[in-house]
Design a protein around this motif. Structure first.
Motif, PDB file in Angstrom:
ATOM      1  N   ALA A   1       0.817  -1.216   0.000  1.00  0.00           N
ATOM      2  CA  ALA A   1       0.000   0.000   0.000  1.00  0.00           C
ATOM      3  C   ALA A   1       0.848   1.262   0.000  1.00  0.00           C
ATOM      4  CB  ALA A   1      -0.932   0.006   1.205  1.00  0.00           C
ATOM      5  N   ARG A   2       2.054   1.178   0.521  1.00  0.00           N
ATOM      6  CA  ARG A   2       2.878   2.383   0.656  1.00  0.00           C
ATOM      7  C   ARG A   2       3.391   2.888  -0.682  1.00  0.00           C
ATOM      8  NH1 ARG A   2       6.245   0.904   6.164  1.00  0.00           N
ATOM      9  NH2 ARG A   2       4.381   0.608   7.439  1.00  0.00           N
ATOM     10  N   ALA A   3       3.583   1.991  -1.631  1.00  0.00           N
ATOM     11  CA  ALA A   3       4.124   2.411  -2.923  1.00  0.00           C
ATOM     12  C   ALA A   3       3.196   3.384  -3.626  1.00  0.00           C
ATOM     13  CB  ALA A   3       4.382   1.198  -3.809  1.00  0.00           C
ATOM     14  N   GLY A   4       1.886   3.294  -3.351  1.00  0.00           N
ATOM     15  CA  GLY A   4       0.945   4.205  -3.986  1.00  0.00           C
ATOM     16  C   GLY A   4       0.432   5.284  -3.069  1.00  0.00           C
ATOM     17  N   ASP A   5       1.041   5.421  -1.899  1.00  0.00           N
ATOM     18  CA  ASP A   5       0.611   6.418  -0.913  1.00  0.00           C
ATOM     19  C   ASP A   5       1.069   7.804  -1.343  1.00  0.00           C
ATOM     20  OD1 ASP A   5      -0.046   7.921   1.249  1.00  0.00           O
ATOM     21  OD2 ASP A   5       1.204   6.845   2.693  1.00  0.00           O
ATOM     22  N   GLU A   6       0.122   8.692  -1.605  1.00  0.00           N
ATOM     23  CA  GLU A   6       0.492  10.041  -2.049  1.00  0.00           C
ATOM     24  C   GLU A   6       1.222  10.808  -0.963  1.00  0.00           C
ATOM     25  OE1 GLU A   6      -2.927  12.060  -3.490  1.00  0.00           O
ATOM     26  OE2 GLU A   6      -3.254  10.684  -5.172  1.00  0.00           O
ATOM     27  N   GLY A   7       1.015  10.431   0.292  1.00  0.00           N
ATOM     28  CA  GLY A   7       1.707  11.118   1.380  1.00  0.00           C
ATOM     29  C   GLY A   7       3.020  10.469   1.756  1.00  0.00           C
ATOM     30  N   MET A   8       3.508   9.562   0.889  1.00  0.00           N
ATOM     31  CA  MET A   8       4.710   8.807   1.196  1.00  0.00           C
ATOM     32  C   MET A   8       5.910   9.697   1.479  1.00  0.00           C
ATOM     33  SD  MET A   8       6.447   5.894  -1.201  1.00  0.00           S
ATOM     34  CE  MET A   8       6.457   7.018  -2.588  1.00  0.00           C
ATOM     35  N   ALA A   9       6.030  10.803   0.733  1.00  0.00           N
ATOM     36  CA  ALA A   9       7.210  11.657   0.880  1.00  0.00           C
ATOM     37  C   ALA A   9       7.300  12.297   2.246  1.00  0.00           C
ATOM     38  CB  ALA A   9       7.203  12.747  -0.191  1.00  0.00           C
ATOM     39  N   ALA A  10       6.188  12.353   2.962  1.00  0.00           N
ATOM     40  CA  ALA A  10       6.217  12.939   4.300  1.00  0.00           C
ATOM     41  C   ALA A  10       6.785  11.962   5.316  1.00  0.00           C
ATOM     42  CB  ALA A  10       4.810  13.362   4.717  1.00  0.00           C
ATOM     43  N   HIS A  11       7.039  10.743   4.914  1.00  0.00           N
ATOM     44  CA  HIS A  11       7.503   9.707   5.830  1.00  0.00           C
ATOM     45  C   HIS A  11       8.830   9.132   5.325  1.00  0.00           C
ATOM     46  CE1 HIS A  11       3.551   9.865   7.732  1.00  0.00           C
ATOM     47  NE2 HIS A  11       3.027   9.776   6.525  1.00  0.00           N
ATOM     48  N   PRO A  12       9.949   9.627   5.821  1.00  0.00           N
ATOM     49  CA  PRO A  12      11.244   9.106   5.352  1.00  0.00           C
ATOM     50  C   PRO A  12      11.361   7.596   5.476  1.00  0.00           C
ATOM     51  CG  PRO A  12      11.558  11.078   6.682  1.00  0.00           C
ATOM     52  CD  PRO A  12      10.115  10.722   6.788  1.00  0.00           C
ATOM     53  N   PHE A  13      10.791   7.030   6.548  1.00  0.00           N
ATOM     54  CA  PHE A  13      10.911   5.593   6.729  1.00  0.00           C
ATOM     55  C   PHE A  13      10.074   4.820   5.708  1.00  0.00           C
ATOM     56  CE2 PHE A  13      11.921   6.343  11.489  1.00  0.00           C
ATOM     57  CZ  PHE A  13      13.217   6.695  11.154  1.00  0.00           C
ATOM     58  N   HIS A  14       8.962   5.408   5.246  1.00  0.00           N
ATOM     59  CA  HIS A  14       8.188   4.755   4.193  1.00  0.00           C
ATOM     60  C   HIS A  14       8.992   4.719   2.889  1.00  0.00           C
ATOM     61  CE1 HIS A  14       3.946   5.415   6.116  1.00  0.00           C
ATOM     62  NE2 HIS A  14       4.798   4.826   6.931  1.00  0.00           N
ATOM     63  N   LEU A  15       9.668   5.814   2.593  1.00  0.00           N
ATOM     64  CA  LEU A  15      10.531   5.840   1.406  1.00  0.00           C
ATOM     65  C   LEU A  15      11.604   4.755   1.511  1.00  0.00           C
ATOM     66  CD1 LEU A  15      11.195   9.641   0.719  1.00  0.00           C
ATOM     67  CD2 LEU A  15       9.843   8.071  -0.668  1.00  0.00           C
ATOM     68  N   TRP A  16      12.200   4.661   2.687  1.00  0.00           N
ATOM     69  CA  TRP A  16      13.216   3.641   2.913  1.00  0.00           C
ATOM     70  C   TRP A  16      12.653   2.247   2.640  1.00  0.00           C
ATOM     71  CZ3 TRP A  16      18.174   2.242   4.065  1.00  0.00           C
ATOM     72  CH2 TRP A  16      18.357   0.975   4.634  1.00  0.00           C
ATOM     73  N   ASP A  17      11.495   1.958   3.223  1.00  0.00           N
ATOM     74  CA  ASP A  17      10.936   0.614   3.134  1.00  0.00           C
ATOM     75  C   ASP A  17      10.748   0.148   1.694  1.00  0.00           C
ATOM     76  OD1 ASP A  17      10.846   0.233   5.869  1.00  0.00           O
ATOM     77  OD2 ASP A  17       8.759   0.863   6.076  1.00  0.00           O
ATOM     78  N   ILE A  18      10.120   0.981   0.868  1.00  0.00           N
ATOM     79  CA  ILE A  18       9.863   0.518  -0.499  1.00  0.00           C
ATOM     80  C   ILE A  18      11.113   0.639  -1.368  1.00  0.00           C
ATOM     81  CG2 ILE A  18       7.420   1.098  -0.310  1.00  0.00           C
ATOM     82  CD1 ILE A  18       8.035   3.340  -2.419  1.00  0.00           C
ATOM     83  N   GLY A  19      11.960   1.639  -1.071  1.00  0.00           N
ATOM     84  CA  GLY A  19      13.167   1.818  -1.879  1.00  0.00           C
ATOM     85  C   GLY A  19      14.183   0.729  -1.660  1.00  0.00           C
ATOM     86  N   VAL A  20      14.352   0.290  -0.425  1.00  0.00           N
ATOM     87  CA  VAL A  20      15.372  -0.712  -0.129  1.00  0.00           C
ATOM     88  C   VAL A  20      14.881  -2.122  -0.455  1.00  0.00           C
ATOM     89  CG1 VAL A  20      14.788  -1.234   2.293  1.00  0.00           C
ATOM     90  CG2 VAL A  20      17.174  -1.236   1.574  1.00  0.00           C
ATOM     91  N   THR A  21      13.570  -2.332  -0.425  1.00  0.00           N
ATOM     92  CA  THR A  21      13.025  -3.651  -0.721  1.00  0.00           C
ATOM     93  C   THR A  21      12.923  -3.901  -2.222  1.00  0.00           C
ATOM     94  OG1 THR A  21      11.735  -3.507   1.313  1.00  0.00           O
ATOM     95  CG2 THR A  21      11.118  -5.224  -0.246  1.00  0.00           C
ATOM     96  N   ASP A  22      12.569  -2.855  -2.981  1.00  0.00           N
ATOM     97  CA  ASP A  22      12.452  -2.969  -4.442  1.00  0.00           C
ATOM     98  C   ASP A  22      13.131  -1.767  -5.099  1.00  0.00           C
ATOM     99  OD1 ASP A  22      10.872  -5.346  -5.399  1.00  0.00           O
ATOM    100  OD2 ASP A  22       9.521  -4.592  -3.847  1.00  0.00           O
ATOM    101  N   PRO A  23      14.469  -1.710  -5.041  1.00  0.00           N
ATOM    102  CA  PRO A  23      15.166  -0.520  -5.535  1.00  0.00           C
ATOM    103  C   PRO A  23      15.009  -0.280  -7.030  1.00  0.00           C
ATOM    104  CG  PRO A  23      16.720  -2.271  -5.019  1.00  0.00           C
ATOM    105  CD  PRO A  23      15.399  -2.710  -4.505  1.00  0.00           C
ATOM    106  N   TYR A  24      14.718  -1.309  -7.806  1.00  0.00           N
ATOM    107  CA  TYR A  24      14.549  -1.114  -9.244  1.00  0.00           C
ATOM    108  C   TYR A  24      13.093  -0.866  -9.612  1.00  0.00           C
ATOM    109  CZ  TYR A  24      19.238  -2.976  -9.024  1.00  0.00           C
ATOM    110  OH  TYR A  24      20.552  -3.174  -8.699  1.00  0.00           O
ATOM    111  N   LEU A  25      12.176  -1.527  -8.931  1.00  0.00           N
ATOM    112  CA  LEU A  25      10.759  -1.321  -9.213  1.00  0.00           C
ATOM    113  C   LEU A  25      10.288   0.061  -8.756  1.00  0.00           C
ATOM    114  CD1 LEU A  25       8.063  -2.492 -10.192  1.00  0.00           C
ATOM    115  CD2 LEU A  25       7.729  -3.412  -7.874  1.00  0.00           C
TER     116      LEU A  25
END
Length: 453
Positions: free
Chosen positions: A49-73
């Motif tokens: 759900a976080r990958a499509g969260d429009e408020g994701m940028a407000a949460h550095p840890f959310h960015l980390w979670d999806i970026g580190v788990t799927d860095p290419y996707l």
């Protein structure tokens, strides 16, 4: 790593359950460091759900979670958010550390150095203590990628000493992997092999695949520097499974060109082509400029001779690739070698000269020597550069030597550089043999002989 993951994400938790942000950051960090596919597949539905969260940028840890788990996707999406979130006021040190590592993994190298450098500074006495040394090791990794090798070495020396003294944790073992890489790239191959073996002895039983990959690459660089291409291939082949797929879903991809180079020289080119195909499929459209340069270099090395030039030229066309100078230097070197084999001597001389300049600037002596040998074969009279003992020291030791040459005491130097007098004395003691002096009074002559001083 498996036990740690199970403690954070127990089996009884449904695979589709949402996971708390504080817990997920720990879990995704474990996933990255372990590289275990089952862990990654278990955590992905919880983050979907976080990958499509429009408020994701407000949460550095959310960015980390999806970026580190799927860095290419999700890498390009995360990169789009990074400028705003990293510039936000009031970031806590832990958030800066997390974002700094994320930037490093997504090849936003300069931003990574900036963020991590705000949290730790190698000159601080306690730099090796923050987050058990992991932040200092991460800053060193970013400096290594960006070609700031003296700063990288400065950042890990103390941590590496702790590892060698028996203090084994994630910070010290990663620091030793960085030091092994630096030793290999600068020609201290015996130390590189020794340090890489020490890292592997700890990380392989612990299933810490991310650091294992770094140690294997360091060992491969050392073997390449020695001209032992079979050993280099042995280490690099271990970064891909039997089908050629990357063993670590992210870091193994960065070794695909070095794997290709060693494979071609040892008669395993078909194997390397399979690995390149697998990596290309894994990366898809998510390659950074750095990784695109690596993929194009691999394609050039594995192409039929007549077709290699187009891949080399495409790799060199993107100016962004200059931000990772060693890897850009490798492309120039191999392009120059290809041009010379194609009897395009003028072009070969220009490419090889550029490669030599890059390697000299970095201190990558084995690769600089290879460029010199190719230049001589292309009919260029090459003079080796004059060695400067002072400039061979780390930036911090250069500053200490220069201040000592001015007559400052260890205490006065320490006050300026935020070091203890004892640490200053240790640096001077270690600098004396490299400078060919035996007393403090000789330092003024060393500094005055330096060009430009």
């Amino acid at each position: 790593m498996e036990r740690a993951f199970c403690l954070v994400v127990p089996d009884e938790l449904p695979g589709s359950a949402q996971i708390d942000a504080g817990v997920s950051t720990i879990a995704t960090g474990i996933v990255y460091h372990s590289g275990i596919p089952a862990q990654r597949e278990r955590i992905r539905p919880m983050l979907a759900a976080r990958a499509g969260d429009e408020g994701m940028a407000a949460h550095p840890f959310h960015l980390w979670d999806i970026g580190v788990t799927d860095p290419y996707l999700h890498g390009n999406t995360v990169r789009g958010h990074l400028p705003a979130v990293t510039a936000a006021p009031g970031l806590m040190p832990t958030e800066k550390h997390t974002l700094g590592v994320l930037c490093m993994l997504l090849d936003e190298t300069e931003t990574a150095v900036s963020l991590l450098g705000e949290v730790v500074n190698p000159q601080w006495e306690d730099a090796a203590d923050f987050h058990a040394g992991t932040t200092a090791a991460d800053l060193a990794l970013a400096n290594l990628d960006g070609g700031r090798w003296a700063d990288a070495r400065l950042g890990v020396e103390r941590l590496a000493d702790r590892f060698l003294a028996g203090q084994h944790n994630l910070g010290t073992v990663r620091a030793l992997a960085v030091l092994a890489t630096l030793c290999a790239l600068t020609g201290d191959t015996a130390a590189a092999q020794r340090h890489a073996a020490a890292v592997l002895a700890v990380t392989e039983p612990a299933c810490a695949l991310a650091t294992t990959v770094r140690a294997r690459r360091a060992a491969a660089f050392a073997a390449t520097a020695l001209g032992d291409h079979a050993a280099a291939h042995h280490h690099l082949r271990a970064l891909f499974d039997g089908s050629g797929a990357p063993a670590h879903y992210h870091l193994s991809c960065y070794a695909v060109a070095d794997h290709a180079a060693a494979a071609v020289l040892t008669g395993h080119a078909p194997q390397a082509r399979t690995a390149l195909e697998q990596v290309t499929a894994e990366v898809g459209d998510g390659a950074s400029p750095r990784l695109r340069q690596i993929l194009l270099r691999a394609a050039a090395l594995l192409a039929e001779p007549a077709g290699a030039g187009a891949y080399f030229r495409e790799a060199l066309e993107d100016p962004a690739g200059q931000r990772w100078p060693f890897e850009r230097g490798q492309v120039w070197l191999e392009y120059g070698e290809w041009l010379r084999r194609q009897r395009q001597i003028a072009g070969a001389r220009a490419a090889l000269t550029r490669a030599r300049e890059i390697f000299e600037g970095l201190g990558a002596a084995p690769w600089g020597a290879r460029a010199e040998a190719e230049l001589r074969a292309a009919g260029v009279a090459v003079e080796s550069p004059r060695h400067s003992a002072l400039r061979s020291l780390t930036p911090q030791r250069q500053r200490i030597v220069r201040l000592a040459a001015q007559g400052l005491t260890n205490r006065e130097i320490g006050e300026r550089l935020f070091l203890s007098p004892r640490t200053v004395g240790t640096h001077l003691y270690q600098a004396f043999p490299a400078l060919g002096v035996t007393s403090r009074g000789q330092l003024r002559d060393v500094v005055e002989r330096e060009p430009g001083d």
